[in-house]
Enzyme design. Structure first.
Site, PDB file in Angstrom:
ATOM      1  N   HIS A   1       0.817  -1.211   0.000  1.00 24.11           N
ATOM      2  CA  HIS A   1       0.000   0.000   0.000  1.00 24.11           C
ATOM      3  C   HIS A   1       0.852   1.262   0.000  1.00 24.11           C
ATOM      4  O   HIS A   1       0.339   2.375   0.146  1.00 24.11           O
ATOM      5  CB  HIS A   1      -0.896  -0.034   1.247  1.00 24.11           C
ATOM      6  CG  HIS A   1      -2.047   0.905   1.228  1.00 24.11           C
ATOM      7  ND1 HIS A   1      -2.219   1.895   2.172  1.00 24.11           N
ATOM      8  CD2 HIS A   1      -3.095   1.028   0.376  1.00 24.11           C
ATOM      9  CE1 HIS A   1      -3.325   2.569   1.921  1.00 24.11           C
ATOM     10  NE2 HIS A   1      -3.871   2.073   0.843  1.00 24.11           N
TER      11      HIS A   1
ATOM     12  N   LYS B   1       3.269   4.420  -1.174  1.00 26.27           N
ATOM     13  CA  LYS B   1       3.355   5.357  -2.301  1.00 26.27           C
ATOM     14  C   LYS B   1       4.635   6.164  -2.105  1.00 26.27           C
ATOM     15  O   LYS B   1       4.700   7.052  -1.239  1.00 26.27           O
ATOM     16  CB  LYS B   1       2.159   6.311  -2.348  1.00 26.27           C
ATOM     17  CG  LYS B   1       0.807   5.620  -2.531  1.00 26.27           C
ATOM     18  CD  LYS B   1       0.106   5.458  -1.228  1.00 26.27           C
ATOM     19  CE  LYS B   1      -1.279   4.841  -1.415  1.00 26.27           C
ATOM     20  NZ  LYS B   1      -1.883   4.457  -0.127  1.00 26.27           N
TER      21      LYS B   1
ATOM     22  N   ASP C   1      16.968  10.772  -8.109  1.00 22.51           N
ATOM     23  CA  ASP C   1      18.403  11.076  -8.007  1.00 22.51           C
ATOM     24  C   ASP C   1      18.914  11.149  -6.570  1.00 22.51           C
ATOM     25  O   ASP C   1      19.931  11.811  -6.314  1.00 22.51           O
ATOM     26  CB  ASP C   1      18.719  12.405  -8.702  1.00 22.51           C
ATOM     27  CG  ASP C   1      18.675  12.290 -10.215  1.00 22.51           C
ATOM     28  OD1 ASP C   1      18.615  11.156 -10.721  1.00 22.51           O
ATOM     29  OD2 ASP C   1      18.719  13.340 -10.887  1.00 22.51           O
TER      30      ASP C   1
ATOM     31  N   HIS D   1      -8.867  11.656   2.291  1.00 25.46           N
ATOM     32  CA  HIS D   1      -8.023  10.469   2.187  1.00 25.46           C
ATOM     33  C   HIS D   1      -6.715  10.645   2.954  1.00 25.46           C
ATOM     34  O   HIS D   1      -5.842   9.777   2.936  1.00 25.46           O
ATOM     35  CB  HIS D   1      -7.732  10.182   0.704  1.00 25.46           C
ATOM     36  CG  HIS D   1      -7.200   8.820   0.421  1.00 25.46           C
ATOM     37  ND1 HIS D   1      -5.918   8.611  -0.032  1.00 25.46           N
ATOM     38  CD2 HIS D   1      -7.773   7.595   0.512  1.00 25.46           C
ATOM     39  CE1 HIS D   1      -5.723   7.312  -0.228  1.00 25.46           C
ATOM     40  NE2 HIS D   1      -6.827   6.677   0.101  1.00 25.46           N
TER      41      HIS D   1
ATOM     42  N   LYS E   1      -3.943  10.750   5.843  1.00 29.90           N
ATOM     43  CA  LYS E   1      -3.696   9.713   6.846  1.00 29.90           C
ATOM     44  C   LYS E   1      -2.579  10.144   7.781  1.00 29.90           C
ATOM     45  O   LYS E   1      -1.405  10.109   7.405  1.00 29.90           O
ATOM     46  CB  LYS E   1      -3.286   8.409   6.160  1.00 29.90           C
ATOM     47  CG  LYS E   1      -4.141   8.019   4.964  1.00 29.90           C
ATOM     48  CD  LYS E   1      -3.380   7.040   4.070  1.00 29.90           C
ATOM     49  CE  LYS E   1      -4.094   6.799   2.771  1.00 29.90           C
ATOM     50  NZ  LYS E   1      -5.362   6.109   2.904  1.00 29.90           N
TER      51      LYS E   1
ATOM     52  N   ASP F   1       0.404  18.013  19.657  1.00 35.01           N
ATOM     53  CA  ASP F   1       0.805  19.210  20.398  1.00 35.01           C
ATOM     54  C   ASP F   1       1.482  20.266  19.528  1.00 35.01           C
ATOM     55  O   ASP F   1       2.211  21.124  20.045  1.00 35.01           O
ATOM     56  CB  ASP F   1       1.757  18.837  21.545  1.00 35.01           C
ATOM     57  CG  ASP F   1       1.072  18.025  22.633  1.00 35.01           C
ATOM     58  OD1 ASP F   1      -0.160  18.142  22.760  1.00 35.01           O
ATOM     59  OD2 ASP F   1       1.756  17.264  23.332  1.00 35.01           O
TER      60      ASP F   1
END
Length: 480
Positions: free
Chosen positions: A219, A221, A226, A398, A400, A405
């Site tokens: 899952h 991404k 470079d 979407h 996440k 604080d």
């Protein structure tokens, strides 16, 4: 011979055969697999109420056999552990988060990567415009890893750059997940390969598009260019992620661009996943790991935390728990799916009851209905304990992560649910910077302008139909 006939009769596909299969699977779940008790009960109930379908679901979703053997090639090198041992000795003891840093080093092999510049993207077009611009500057390599890659208008823009850079002599690798990209035709990858782009599929389907492994999805991404710039976060590659899908409308997500030593943490994560999927050994080649330049602007310290079913620990889940227990004033959480296990839920409830301001933001519309109604149920438990709960109304949320604080945040690919904690391969970045955590918290407050706050009275007045959906989906939550 009589005994053999008896066994044949029992295991034939009649009521007796179904009973016998259910019995075998029940025994496997209870006696041979180390599962949480509520997960065990959920599977047993499914087998009991759906005897003809339950064990098929189990084969696709629940089977845990040979997991260690499946992933034994994905081990970290001993030199990484040596770096961590040295860092533990040198780590200053006056930081308010030294114990968290040490914990992540010990449990997640997360090196403390210093002096990074961090850019935060919340809008898909801005993120992909920046990524494409960075890829255009590539001189040595481009590494892309996405759970979902749809061959639509967005990927066509990206593929054009990848093919052109490959023709210029830049090494280009694209790693995709077999389940997430099940709708993408093989011809798409063949065209990339013909243009000189290397591709690899994580857990490919068999017999065409037949996917037997619904669990253990990659899952993550990640993008690395470079060893100078890296990306990590929630955006996949598809038209919905740039707001072109009418069903979801505006897509609110969070992605980070990292420049500095944090790039190496994401590069290592990509290389390990690539080696596993492509059956190569790039991790042994030093050319992929030259030290990147330090950041010149933000000077953020970063830890890259990976977790997945190849490890007995749930590193991202445990990092969330450690963060929650360290909160002094407030916690801000964004997640499209809120299905915490008992440990995370208990930590949040304790925080609320200790006077900590706990804020939870979830989307207003489901992309997975069962998951959504389970999310609504767990949100109600936090709400009744005194947390502030919000429904994001401006499209689909979407994003996440968690901000603590206004001092530290953890964002990436992991949802706050059991699947991300235990069954998916995920990666998050923990950023230790009051400036950047403050920016992330300000973005959260901006999102509140597009939210409806759920009150106790509103939640208590929900219809019986909604209550039934919640209870059924909550019961199924260990399987979702």
């Amino acid at each position: 011979m009589g005994n053999l006939n008896t066994v044949w009769e029992i295991t034939s596909f009649g009521p007796g055969g179904l009973f016998f299969c259910n019995l075998l699977f029940a025994a496997a779940i209870v006696f041979f697999e180390r599962r949480e008790p509520r997960s065990v009960w959920a599977w047993l109930l499914l087998l009991f109420f759906l005897p003809g379908v339950g064990f098929i679901f189990y084969l696709f979703l629940g089977a845990d056999l040979h997991k260690r053997k499946m992933f034994r090639e994905k081990e970290l090198e001993e030199d990484i552990r040596a770096i961590i041992r040295d860092q533990k000795i040198m780590l200053k003891k006056d930081s308010g988060y030294t114990d968290l840093i040490m914990y992540n080093m010990e449990t997640a092999d997360a090196i403390l990567l210093e002096d990074n510049d961090i850019d935060i993207f919340t809008e898909g077009n801005e993120k992909f415009d920046a990524l494409i611009a960075d890829m255009e500057k590539a001189e040595r390599f481009i590494h892309l890893q996405y759970y979902i890659i749809r061959n639509d208008v967005l990927f066509q823009r990206i593929a054009e750059v990848l093919k052109r850079k490959a023709a210029e002599g830049v090494t280009v690798r694209v790693l995709f997940d077999g389940m997430g990209c099940r709708g993408t035709r093989r011809s798409c990858w063949k065209q990339l390969e013909a243009a000189g782009v290397h591709t690899a599929e994580f857990f490919p389907a068999i017999l065409g598009r037949l996917q037997l492994r619904i669990n253990y999805r990659n899952h993550r991404k990640i993008a690395i260019i470079d060893n100078k710039t890296a990306y990590v976060g929630g955006f996949n590659i598809g038209r919905e992620y740039i707001g072109l899908d009418e069903k979801f409308g505006y897509w609110r997500d969070t992605h980070l661009r990292v420049r500095g030593s944090g790039v190496m943490g994401l590069q290592l994560r990509f290389i390990l996943d690539w080696d596993y999927a492509a059956r190569e050994h790039l991790v042994q080649e030093e050319e992929w790991f030259p030290g990147p330049p330090m950041g010149e602007r933000d000077h953020c310290d970063v830890q890259i935390i990976s977790s997945g079913p190849d490890n007995s620990l749930q590193q991202i889940r445990d990092n969330y728990i450690r963060l929650i227990t360290k909160a002094k004033k407030r916690i801000c959480i964004q997640t499209p799916y809120f299905i915490p296990d008992e440990a995370v839920l208990t930590a949040l409830l304790i925080a609320v009851r200790s006077g900590i301001e706990v804020n939870l933001m979830i989307p207003c519309k489901p992309d997975h209905p069962f998951v959504y109604w389970a999310t609504y149920s767990y949100m109600g438990q936090l709400l009744n304990a005194g947390a502030n709960c919000y429904i994001y109304e401006n499209g689909f949320l979407h994003s996440k992560g968690i901000v603590l604080d206004g001092e530290v945040f953890c964002y990436g690919t992991a949802n706050m649910d059991i699947r991300s904690f235990a069954l998916n391969f995920e990666v998050n970045a923990v950023v230790y910077s009051a400036e950047k955590a403050g920016e992330m918290e300000r973005l959260f407050r901006e999102d509140l302008k597009h939210c409806t706050q759920v009150t106790k009275d509103f939640y208590a007045a929900r219809r019986l139909k909604i209550r039934l959906k919640e209870q059924i989906c909550r019961l199924m939550s260990p399987l979702l």
